[in-house]
Design an enzyme around this catalytic site. Structure first.
Site, mmCIF file in Angstrom:
data_model
loop_
_atom_site.group_PDB
_atom_site.id
_atom_site.type_symbol
_atom_site.label_atom_id
_atom_site.label_comp_id
_atom_site.label_asym_id
_atom_site.label_seq_id
_atom_site.Cartn_x
_atom_site.Cartn_y
_atom_site.Cartn_z
ATOM 1 N N LYS A 1 0.848 -1.269 0.175
ATOM 2 C CA LYS A 1 -0.001 0.090 -0.045
ATOM 3 C C LYS A 1 0.802 1.222 -0.060
ATOM 4 O O LYS A 1 0.455 2.175 -0.624
ATOM 5 C CB LYS A 1 -0.882 0.068 1.121
ATOM 6 C CG LYS A 1 -2.098 -1.068 1.178
ATOM 7 C CD LYS A 1 -3.243 -0.546 2.204
ATOM 8 C CE LYS A 1 -4.267 -1.680 2.045
ATOM 9 N NZ LYS A 1 -5.183 -1.639 3.153
ATOM 10 N N LYS B 1 -6.728 -10.188 -9.190
ATOM 11 C CA LYS B 1 -7.853 -10.598 -8.277
ATOM 12 C C LYS B 1 -9.015 -9.626 -8.261
ATOM 13 O O LYS B 1 -8.864 -8.444 -8.516
ATOM 14 C CB LYS B 1 -6.992 -10.441 -6.911
ATOM 15 C CG LYS B 1 -7.972 -11.419 -5.813
ATOM 16 C CD LYS B 1 -6.977 -11.382 -4.543
ATOM 17 C CE LYS B 1 -8.023 -10.958 -3.539
ATOM 18 N NZ LYS B 1 -7.419 -10.774 -2.044
ATOM 19 N N LYS C 1 -12.676 -4.135 -5.948
ATOM 20 C CA LYS C 1 -12.945 -2.833 -6.400
ATOM 21 C C LYS C 1 -12.078 -1.813 -7.138
ATOM 22 O O LYS C 1 -12.328 -1.298 -8.032
ATOM 23 C CB LYS C 1 -13.674 -2.135 -5.045
ATOM 24 C CG LYS C 1 -14.422 -0.757 -5.135
ATOM 25 C CD LYS C 1 -14.565 0.224 -4.130
ATOM 26 C CE LYS C 1 -15.394 1.247 -4.442
ATOM 27 N NZ LYS C 1 -15.277 2.392 -3.191
#
Ligand code: TRP
Length: 330
Positions: free
Chosen positions: A117, A197, A200
């Site tokens: 991240k 994968k 969203k």
């Protein structure tokens, strides 16, 4: 829901992304639904965790509600489990601070999710993103949960929580049971683009509550086995993402039909997708109906959140009384 002393306590957290897709359903929610009968399940919409990345404060409430409502519709029946919102129980943050002092900086620095991240978003590498797993440990320990149903992506965080638990217990005396992971039937679903994968953020998802015609139109361009260029080209079901979805939604006889048809080029991808859409629709239809009922009755959704928070505050307060005493705070 009253606590049943004989049932194992289960805790899991749900990100308030506002979008629930079939990847979430097959990878997590459906496994949770399978635990409702045998366990005392608590599910939490983790709004505090969501603040560790860029988000829109104006949309937070709406996303929390929507996530909760879809999860209820998907089978987290409020009569059979406890549902609440993390920030409605302030003890999560209090325990987080205390666990901060039991958590190893070096362990945190190894978390792959933090590395990913922060690599993806260099402008906002905040401390909350770094200490995210401590808040997650607090979520679990606050309710003395014994089982945590998690996906693969959260195993490292859970291992970290177990370590924090052991450190607290050895420093202050046996207080928390060590939470164990519970891996469900894993269905690793790729996105409709066949590249990453289903998620969203990649915008490659099939919403759980998609209408039948939307399911069809989203599946139509979905990537299949690249070997099947023409209908007469045989394929390999195991490498096809549509096949993985069939595994999630189709009965054995349909599976056999699709596998056989794919290998022998007896059926085309279009027919295979059509059969999948029908089977998905079968399972998702009652969810759409429940969802529409809940949407018509926002007061009910409020009362689910309020009842959940009330029960969780009681449990959390009980834990915190012990923790404050053991740590010498009071
Ligand atoms: N970090 C988890 C996720 O992103 C969500 C979560 C928060 C969680 N607290 C938890 C999961 C406690 C299990 C237990 O999916």
């Amino acid at each position: 829901m009253a606590k049943d002393e004989t049932k194992k306590r289960v805790f899991s957290g749900i990100q308030p992304s506002g979008i629930v897709h079939i990847g979430n359903y097959l990878g997590a929610i459906r496994n949770w639904v399978g635990m409702l009968q045998e366990c005392d399940c608590i599910f939490c919409v983790v709004d505090l965790h969501a603040m560790t990345v860029q988000y829109d404060p104006e949309r937070m409430q709406e996303n929390v509600r929507e996530t909760l409502t879809v999860n209820m519709a998907a089978g987290l029946d409020p009569e059979k489990c406890t549902l609440f919102v993390q920030s409605h129980v302030p003890e999560h943050t209090e325990l987080t601070w205390i666990l901060n002092t039991c958590a190893s900086h070096a362990d945190l620095a190894r978390m792959t999710q933090f590395k990913d991240k922060s690599r993806r978003n260099r402008e906002n590498i905040n401390c909350g993103l770094f200490t995210y797993p401590i808040l997650m440990a607090a979520d679990i320990l606050l309710y003395r949960a014994e089982l945590v149903p998690v996906g693969e992506d959260q195993t490292q965080h859970l291992e970290f929580a177990r370590e924090v638990c052991r450190t607290f217990n050895s420093r202050y005396g046996e207080t928390f049971p060590e939470p164990k992971p519970r891996f469900g039937k894993v269905t690793r679903l790729m996105g409709l683009d066949g590249k990453a994968k289903m998620s969203k953020s990649m915008n490659n998802y099939l919403p759980l509550l998609a209408e039948p015609d939307e399911i069809v139109s989203l599946l139509r361009p979905a990537v299949t086995d690249p070997a099947r260029v023409k209908r007469s080209d045989p394929g390999t079901p195991e490498i096809c993402n549509i096949h993985t979805m069939h595994l999630g939604f189709s009965p054995p006889e349909d599976m056999a039909w699709c596998e056989q048809g794919c290998r022998t080029a007896g059926i085309g991808c279009v027919e295979c997708k059509k059969r999948l859409a029908d089977n998905m629709n079968e399972e998702l239809k009652p969810m759409r109906e429940r969802y529409n009922q809940y949407k018509k009755n926002p007061g009910y959704v409020n009362s689910v959140m309020e009842d959940g928070a009330k029960r969780c505050r009681e449990l959390a307060e009980e834990t915190m009384r012990t923790v404050r005493k053991k740590t010498g705070l009071r």
